[in-house]
Design an enzyme around this catalytic site. Structure first.
Site, PDB file in Angstrom:
ATOM      1  N   PRO A   5       0.808  -1.220   0.000  1.00 18.51           N
ATOM      2  CA  PRO A   5       0.000   0.000   0.000  1.00 18.51           C
ATOM      3  C   PRO A   5       0.843   1.274   0.000  1.00 18.51           C
ATOM      4  CG  PRO A   5      -0.941  -1.594   1.524  1.00 18.51           C
ATOM      5  CD  PRO A   5       0.359  -2.169   1.062  1.00 18.51           C
ATOM      6  N   GLN A  52     -12.455   5.405 -31.336  1.00 17.41           N
ATOM      7  CA  GLN A  52     -12.838   6.566 -32.144  1.00 17.41           C
ATOM      8  C   GLN A  52     -13.392   6.139 -33.502  1.00 17.41           C
ATOM      9  OE1 GLN A  52     -12.636   9.478 -30.725  1.00 17.41           O
ATOM     10  NE2 GLN A  52     -13.321  10.766 -32.410  1.00 17.41           N
ATOM     11  N   THR A  89       6.095   1.942 -13.940  1.00 15.13           N
ATOM     12  CA  THR A  89       5.336   2.955 -14.675  1.00 15.13           C
ATOM     13  C   THR A  89       6.163   3.510 -15.831  1.00 15.13           C
ATOM     14  OG1 THR A  89       6.157   4.775 -13.310  1.00 15.13           O
ATOM     15  CG2 THR A  89       4.162   3.632 -12.536  1.00 15.13           C
ATOM     16  N   SER A 111       6.352   1.971  -6.902  1.00 13.22           N
ATOM     17  CA  SER A 111       7.600   2.178  -7.634  1.00 13.22           C
ATOM     18  C   SER A 111       8.797   2.219  -6.693  1.00 13.22           C
ATOM     19  CB  SER A 111       7.523   3.482  -8.438  1.00 13.22           C
ATOM     20  OG  SER A 111       6.500   3.423  -9.413  1.00 13.22           O
ATOM     21  N   GLY A 114     -16.849   4.762 -33.295  1.00  9.97           N
ATOM     22  CA  GLY A 114     -17.898   5.717 -32.953  1.00  9.97           C
ATOM     23  C   GLY A 114     -18.649   5.282 -31.701  1.00  9.97           C
ATOM     24  N   ILE A 135      -1.884  -7.821  -5.913  1.00  9.40           N
ATOM     25  CA  ILE A 135      -1.087  -8.995  -6.271  1.00  9.40           C
ATOM     26  C   ILE A 135      -1.871  -9.889  -7.236  1.00  9.40           C
ATOM     27  CG2 ILE A 135       0.195 -10.968  -5.399  1.00  9.40           C
ATOM     28  CD1 ILE A 135       1.230  -8.112  -4.604  1.00  9.40           C
ATOM     29  N   GLU A 183       4.391  -3.163 -13.446  1.00  3.38           N
ATOM     30  CA  GLU A 183       5.765  -3.601 -13.743  1.00  3.38           C
ATOM     31  C   GLU A 183       6.662  -2.442 -14.161  1.00  3.38           C
ATOM     32  OE1 GLU A 183       6.922  -7.264 -15.216  1.00  3.38           O
ATOM     33  OE2 GLU A 183       4.962  -8.198 -15.009  1.00  3.38           O
TER      34      GLU A 183
END
Length: 384
Positions: free
Chosen positions: A129, A337, A366, A133, A340, A158, A364
């Site tokens: 928590p 996009q 950022t 990183s 639509g 996990i 894994e």
């Protein structure tokens, strides 16, 4: 990927995995996404094909193979169901590969055969928590006690934890030592004092389970430590660098699926007196998607080849993961996009690709961490 870049053996593997993914995994993907159930059927099939043991030594029940071959397999699995590929990578590239790389002979013989066959499912418990990183900030403590470590603390997010029979757990024997105090321990899923609390509500990758894992005086034998005391962080970095090849391949698979869905749609959908595919704006988006996906795939195959050849590949792994994850997100965005309004609604696959893609820029390592790895490598070693 054109067959020109693949050996005969690699092309056979690609076609075999694609056939299984198209016929077995893809038809179940929307249902698993909706229910959030773990894709046991898919895992069983991957085990029967020998894919759960790829890159694992054959003497320990694995099927061997190269990291190029693993990248090919991961791309095809992710193209069919990204969530299945996430559980596959956590099981193989993190848990099983960690034991394969750093386990003792006894640990390998005890744990790898059941992981390689799919009899057991593996999980990798690193994130906490308060430490994502910044792994050096982990608080899970592993104190020595009568030939064992007593673990207290918790992990979160996990993957595979609710189903896992085997965990690789990172914990510190001395918090003051930060990264130099971290040990890598193998823990069995039925260990006393271990509790797993499933987490719900993910935006994407819904069929890939995650959980909070709590340790309360949970005993792990010293014999289940991998490497010397305090070596766990260094070992983890090696495993994560290797696993980033699989994540980058996964990104290519997601992007490829989004691209194929978009091309199929615009060739059928009519607007303004013709097919959408006849509009220049659509053609330019398709051209950009195709070019970016091919570039990402080539980065993946380059770093996989470097890994197979025993070359230094840390920077290249981060480049592949950074670029391919951005390509996956952008390809999924363009696919929605081009679809639509229908692309915003389930069961159109485009909306699932859009939700699934985003996490690849987060887990894994950022994208910001990948940029740090790349920049520091360049500044330390030069431009070559």
């Amino acid at each position: 990927m054109s067959g020109y870049f693949l050996s005969e053996e690699e092309l056979l593997l690609k076609n075999t995995v694609r056939d299984f993914a198209d016929n077995e995994i893809a038809p179940r993907a929307a249902g698993y996404d909706e229910s959030g159930d773990f894709p046991y059927d898919n895992f069983k099939g991957l085990g029967q094909l020998g894919l759960l043991g790829m890159t694992i030594d054959e003497e320990y029940g694995g099927s061997g193979g190269t990291f190029r071959q693993l990248a090919i397999a991961v791309e095809e699995i992710a193209r069919a169901c990204a969530a299945t590929s996430t559980s596959y990578i956590a099981h193989l590239s993190l848990c099983a590969q960690f034991i394969n790389m750093w386990g003792t002979e006894g640990q390998k013989r005890q744990f790898l055969p059941a992981l390689a066959s799919g009899e057991h499912i593996g999980a990798f418990a690193l994130t906490e928590p308060g430490s994502g990183s910044d792994a050096g900030a982990m608080r899970t403590l592993a104190k020595r006690s009568n030939g064992s470590y007593l673990l207290n603390g918790s992990k979160t997010f996990i993957t595979n934890a609710p189903e896992a029979s085997v965990f690789v757990v990172l914990a510190s024997h001395d918090l003051s030592l930060k990264t130099r105090g971290i040990n890598a321990l193998i823990m069995e899923g039925d260990s006393e004092g271990l509790s797993v609390n499933p987490l719900k509500g993910k935006m994407g990758m819904r069929a890939s389970s995650i959980a909070e894992v709590v340790f309360e005086d949970c005993a792990v034998s010293e014999e289940n430590r991998m490497g010397a005391e305090g070596e766990g962080f260094r070992e983890t970095m090696h495993v994560l660098n290797s696993s980033r090849i699989s994540i980058a391949a996964q990104c290519v698979g997601i992007a490829q699926a989004a691209y194929e869905a978009a091309v199929s749609h615009v060739k059928q959908r009519e607007a303004f007196g013709g097919k959408l595919a006849e509009l220049q704006a659509i053609q330019w988006m398709i051209a950009d998607m195709a070019t970016q996906i091919d570039a990402a795939r080539l980065l993946v195959m380059r770093v996989a080849s470097m890994r197979d050849e025993g070359m230094e590949y840390v920077k290249e792994a981060s480049m592949a993961k950074l670029f391919a994850s951005r390509v996956a997100v952008e390809a999924a965005d363009k696919s929605v996009q081009m679809h639509g309004g229908s692309g915003y609604l389930a069961p159109t696959p485009a909306e699932r690709y859009y939700r699934d893609a985003k996490v690849t820029e987060i887990y894994e390592g950022t994208s910001e961490i990948q940029r740090l790895v790349i920049a520091r490598s360049i500044l330390r070693d030069g431009l070559v």
